[in-house]
Every structure is written in C-alpha cells, then in structure tokens.
Design a protein around this motif. Structure first.
Motif, PDB file in Angstrom:
ATOM      1  N   GLN A 146       0.824  -1.207   0.000  1.00 51.96           N
ATOM      2  CA  GLN A 146       0.000   0.000   0.000  1.00 51.96           C
ATOM      3  C   GLN A 146       0.865   1.266   0.000  1.00 51.96           C
ATOM      4  O   GLN A 146       0.584   2.215  -0.732  1.00 51.96           O
ATOM      5  CB  GLN A 146      -0.929   0.008   1.217  1.00 51.96           C
ATOM      6  N   VAL A 147       1.897   1.261   0.812  1.00 51.47           N
ATOM      7  CA  VAL A 147       2.793   2.425   0.874  1.00 51.47           C
ATOM      8  C   VAL A 147       3.524   2.588  -0.447  1.00 51.47           C
ATOM      9  O   VAL A 147       3.644   3.710  -0.974  1.00 51.47           O
ATOM     10  CB  VAL A 147       3.781   2.291   2.050  1.00 51.47           C
ATOM     11  N   THR A 148       4.003   1.504  -1.023  1.00 54.37           N
ATOM     12  CA  THR A 148       4.693   1.563  -2.298  1.00 54.37           C
ATOM     13  C   THR A 148       3.778   2.112  -3.394  1.00 54.37           C
ATOM     14  O   THR A 148       4.186   2.967  -4.190  1.00 54.37           O
ATOM     15  CB  THR A 148       5.204   0.161  -2.700  1.00 54.37           C
ATOM     16  N   GLU A 149       2.532   1.667  -3.395  1.00 55.96           N
ATOM     17  CA  GLU A 149       1.558   2.150  -4.380  1.00 55.96           C
ATOM     18  C   GLU A 149       1.274   3.631  -4.174  1.00 55.96           C
ATOM     19  O   GLU A 149       1.206   4.411  -5.126  1.00 55.96           O
ATOM     20  CB  GLU A 149       0.266   1.337  -4.300  1.00 55.96           C
ATOM     21  N   ALA A 150       1.119   4.051  -2.933  1.00 54.76           N
ATOM     22  CA  ALA A 150       0.850   5.467  -2.633  1.00 54.76           C
ATOM     23  C   ALA A 150       2.021   6.345  -3.054  1.00 54.76           C
ATOM     24  O   ALA A 150       1.814   7.433  -3.602  1.00 54.76           O
ATOM     25  CB  ALA A 150       0.561   5.635  -1.141  1.00 54.76           C
TER      26      ALA A 150
END
Length: 149
Positions: free
Chosen positions: A142-146
């Motif tokens: 999720q952090v990587t996508e954000a």
C-alpha cells in the motif's frame, strides 16, 4: 479451537500412548501414520498439522527427513521428535532443524503432555508471526503504491 496433531511412529503402542495423551488435552484431533511418506500424504490430504510427534526411527526415510519436509510445506507446524537413542549430538541437530522438543523413550505422560503444550504454543506463535508478516507485506504494498502515485 481444535488443532490437528500428527503422530508418526512405526510402533502401534507408542502411537496409542501419544494419541491417548493428546486426546486428554481436548483441543486436538489426532492423525496417525507409521512412516514418513504416509505422514506427508496425510498432512497434505487432511490439512496442515499444528503439531507433529515423530519418531526419529521410521521405516524408509527417518524423522529428521520428515521434519525438513513438514517445515518446508507447513512452516507453522511444530515438530516434537521421539527416539529411544540417548544421543546429545542428534538432539542438538534436531533442535537446529527446527524441532521444538526431543523426547527420549520411554517418557512419562507428564513429559508428553508438556511437550504437546509447548508444541501447540510454538504453533500459535508461528502462525501469529506469519499473519504479521502478511499484514506487513500488505502495508508495504500500500505504501509503495501510494508513493508511486
């Protein structure tokens, strides 16, 4: 919550003893095999065991081989090795292979019950750690996508 305990020993009397002790716990359902290959088939067809009581001396493949196979296929499974051999080097090798306990036959029922308790505790801890790792991987994704957005 009922957990599966796989008992692997070529001697019916030892399997009976271990099954009776496990059944007294009330939280477990036991499966039995007399050899390593049969135990693997049983673990795959019946679902991952929470704990495994495995004799070191088995027909064909030995208990250390089975331990390696089970740990690879079912990392949360806690293995307790049983043996008639008083061999410190073998006990150390077993613990290095991921075994949670090592019982020398003949052992008292109290010792068996304590080993079962430790195995179930180790299983719960391993399963919880796996859940945390999966949650961490989800959060990382999720952090990587954000950050990519």
């Amino acid at each position: 919550m009922t957990m599966r305990v796989l008992i692997v020993d070529p001697d019916r009397r030892w399997r009976d003893t271990m099954r009776e002790c496990a059944a007294a716990d009330g939280r477990v359902w036991t499966l039995e095999a007399d050899g390593a290959e049969d135990a693997l088939v049983l673990a795959e067809s019946s679902g991952a065991p929470a704990a495994v009581f495995c004799s070191l001396q088995l027909p064909g493949r030995d208990g250390l081989w089975l331990t390696e196979q089970l740990r690879a296929a079912h990392p949360a499974a806690a293995v307790v090795l049983t043996t008639a051999e008083h061999d410190l080097e073998l006990a150390v090798r077993s613990l290095q292979a991921g075994v949670v306990d090592y019982l020398v036959k003949p052992f008292a029922r109290e010792r068996l019950a304590a080993a079962l308790e430790r195995a179930l505790l180790a299983h719960r801890a391993r399963a919880a750690l796996d859940d945390l790792r999966q949650e961490l991987a989800r959060k990382h994704a999720q952090v990587t996508e954000a950050l990519a957005q």
